[in-house]
Scaffold this active site. Structure first.
Site: not given
Ligand code: IVH
Length: 668
Positions: A113, A115, A117, A222, A310, A404, A407, A422, A427
């Site tokens: 899927e 991700k 943002d 999701y 990522k 330090c 201090c 330190c 401190c």
């Molecule tokens: S699954 C247990 N699917 O990415 C796993 N997350 O650290 C739950 N995010 O804060 C996340 N798109 O909000 C999943 N298609 C997607 C997503 C997604 C964005 C975000 C989610 C979370 C972060 C993952």
């Protein structure tokens, strides 16, 4: 219009508008022109004004934003909202795949899927009605932002079926809305938002829902919070169920049978992402089968059945003009690069941690160098490398001082560590950082008491140790810079509220070496009260699964420190809770529980208890409730009309109880 007639028309208009809204915002296929929608909405507003009792919670007129709130309530998530582990390249993805194969064998498939943002939200529905929406917060406790989420038109206020469930997804601001919003901000001379994620988060954290309503936010769902109760067997089926119920899901997802297919999908989005109407920061890869998800399980923070790839971070060049030293809570002295301000991934970067002297030497960083900067995980600025070809000969080498910077006591290298420390317990920098840690989110989580306020309070000698936080008075606070009467009172309220925190927050906040948030939770669950933990022997501590030798020793020595005991006693007398409030992982003391340590699945309809109540009871007696039946299941409790899970349990030869037997055991 007659009452009866009005009632009929209001219902008709609500249904029609909800339907048009769904077609427009979820399906992206409007069936009527906007003018028609507006005309009907106006008619409905007028009728609901005249007959206010006809305005139901799922009326589309509620989308414009209700009353201004004083503050957001906290919401405890029924199942924790986890985050995801990261992959940054092909090797990481292949490694993930290898681990999946090792755990579940050869037969599995992935769902990939986008991700999105934005920010994670949880939506709760009861009998098909939207009742509560929350932010992720620390994963266990979030904030109630129902009023703001209600204004997002792709969030259904009423589902197609009267079901009760919790769903999760990402709220985001489309690129177009983001640019339009920033244009307005700039015209008004206001600071623009750095990126759509910040804009979405900023909009949903407004106390006036009308602001969120004006921001054109959107959402993709999701996941189902507790999928165990839906009869669904795979993630893709879960998404289909979400669609059937009226939710908006992201259509770019793909089922990928192999890791090569995953890589192809990932690569296809590297370029294509620019043409999407919303921002994505990666690809999420999930094992499809829920049973296999269960077999893989989760670590404290993230599931082992999913990973986030990522996209590579944007890199820019700037000049490193100096190196500053900061002293942390544990005395570690860290060098930080001071940079000529430069925009990276949406925000201006002025500083980047250089971690330690070895790293400075390894990367051959000198003051005055041109350096390449990126944001790791798009958040933390990092110096990637020096552009040695740009040197003029004016650059200056850097070496760590012997003292330090706060201090002036001598800095030391503790056994083999790269870091210098330190070790002066008095401190001031360490004390201040310890206070900042104590109030931070995973610790006592005191709203309004961040780094700035703590630093001010510390400078003015109003707080010297954590107990002093609970002695603060209104008059002391109100005189601080940038603090009004209202914020002083809010702060006192937040401090007061934190007294009720469950024990793990305090344990983490105390800053015992090697004890992170996860270990703090395990300790709290194991020992229940701080006094039990205090009396634990090193052996007892080491016997706990997740507690290693180093941590056990550190905990033991901490509770032998006179100053530590003094602070704990002071906190106690100031009314800070010292008990664990969540479900215990082990059986209650002195109770020889059948459920202790067992993995139990609930299926079918229970008549005497709600499923949540049953789960709570099992957890109270040391059991674990999971969603699907596998070889690891010890017991299945089957209510009426139990279906495939019961069949599966029988196939696997797992013990099955009916509700009556379960209640009997609870009584005993
Ligand atoms: S699954 C247990 N699917 O990415 C796993 N997350 O650290 C739950 N995010 O804060 C996340 N798109 O909000 C999943 N298609 C997607 C997503 C997604 C964005 C975000 C989610 C979370 C972060 C993952």
């Amino acid at each position: 219009m007659e009452q009866v007639q009005a009632e009929k028309r209001v219902k008709e208009l609500q249904d029609l508008l909800n339907q048009y809204n769904y077609e427009y915002h979820v399906l992206d296929k409007p069936s009527v022109p906007d003018s028609e929608y507006d005309r009907l909405l106006k008619e409905l507003i007028q009728l609901e004004e005249k007959y206010p009792h006809l305005k139901t919670p799922d009326s589309p007129t509620g989308r414009v934003g209700g009353n201004v709130l004083d503050a957001f309530e906290k919401v405890q998530h029924r199942t924790p909202m986890l985050s995801l582990g990261n992959a940054f390249n092909e090797a990481d993805l292949r490694d993930f795949d290898r681990k999946v194969r090792q755990a579940v064998g050869d037969r599995y498939q992935y769902v990939c899927e986008l991700k999105i943002d934005g920010l994670a939200v949880s939506l709760r529905y009861e009998d098909g009605q939207f009742v509560q929406g929350a932010t992720r917060g620390d994963g266990t406790i979030g904030e109630d932002i129902t009023a703001n989420l209600r204004t997002i038109k792709s969030i259904p206020l009423k589902l197609t079926e009267p079901v009760s469930l919790e769903v999760r997804g990402e709220a985001y601001m489309p690129k177009r809305s983001f640019h339009a919003l920033n244009e307005i901000k700039e015209v008004n001379g206001e600071e623009p938002f750095a990126n759509p994620r910040n804009a979405a988060a900023g909009s949903l954290r407004q106390l006036d829902p009308k602001i969120a309503a004006s921001r054109n936010l959107d959402v993709f769902l999701y996941a189902i919070g507790d999928i165990g109760t839906t009869g669904v067997e795979s993630h893709s089926e879960g998404l289909e169920l979400l669609e059937k119920l009226g939710f908006k899901t992201n259509k770019e997802r793909r089922v990928c049978p192999t890791i090569d297919d995953v890589l192809e999908y990932v690569n296809s989005w590297v370029e294509k992402r620019a043409s999407l109407p919303y921002e994505i920061d990666g690809i999420v890869i999930k094992v499809d089968s829920l049973q296999q998800q269960e077999e893989l399980g989760t670590t404290a923070k993230s599931p082992r059945w999913a990973i986030a790839y990522k996209f590579p971070a944007e890199e820019v060049v700037t000049k490193l003009t100096g190196i500053e030293l900061t002293v942390g809570r544990t005395g570690v002295v860290t060098p930080t690069a001071i940079l000529e301000p430069v925009k990276v991934a949406g925000t201006t970067v002025k500083r980047a941690s250089l971690h330690n002297e070895d790293l400075i030497r390894e990367k051959d960083i000198k003051i005055g160098d041109y350096v390449v900067i990126k944001k790791a995980g798009d958040i933390i600025p990092e110096v990637v490398k020096v552009l040695a070809e740009k040197r003029t000969g004016e650059e200056q080498s850097f070496s760590m001082p012997k003292e330090c910077p706060e201090c002036h006591s001598e800095l030391v290298h503790l056994d083999g560590e790269v870091a210098v420390r330190c070790i002066n317990p008095k401190c001031p920098a360490q004390i201040r950082e310890g206070l900042i840690h104590f109030v931070s989110r995973d610790a006592m989580n005191i709203d309004g008491l961040g780094e700035k306020v703590i630093t001010q309070l510390f400078k003015e000698n109003l707080i010297e140790d954590v107990a002093d936080i609970y002695r603060l008075q209104f008059d002391q606070l109100v005189n601080l810079e940038r603090m009004g009467e209202k914020s002083a009172q809010n702060l006192l309220d937040a401090i007061e509220k934190s007294k009720e925190n469950s024990l793990e927050k305090l344990l983490f906040g105390l800053g015992i070496r090697h004890v992170g948030a996860k270990a703090a939770k395990i300790l709290a669950q194991e020992f229940g009260t701080i006094d039990h933990l205090r009396l634990a022997t090193v052996e007892q501590l080491r016997n706990i699964n997740e507690i290693g030798e180093k941590m056990a020793d550190s905990i033991h020595s901490y509770f032998n420190l006179e100053e530590a005991i003094e602070v704990i006693e002071e906190l106690k007398s100031l009314g800070i809770n010292m008990e664990y409030k969540g479900p215990r992982i082990r059986a209650l003391e002195d109770v020889d529980s059948y459920f202790a340590g067992k993995t139990i699945v609930l299926t079918g309809k229970l008549l005497q208890l709600s499923r949540d109540e049953a789960k709570e009871k099992i957890e109270l007696y040391g059991g674990k409730v999971t969603g699907s039946v596998s070889k690891k299941t010890d017991l299945v409790i089957a209510g009426e009309d139990a279906g495939s899970k019961l069949t599966k349990a029988e196939q696997l030869g797992i013990e099955v109880w009916n509700e009556e037997r379960f209640l009997e055991e609870l009584k005993s």
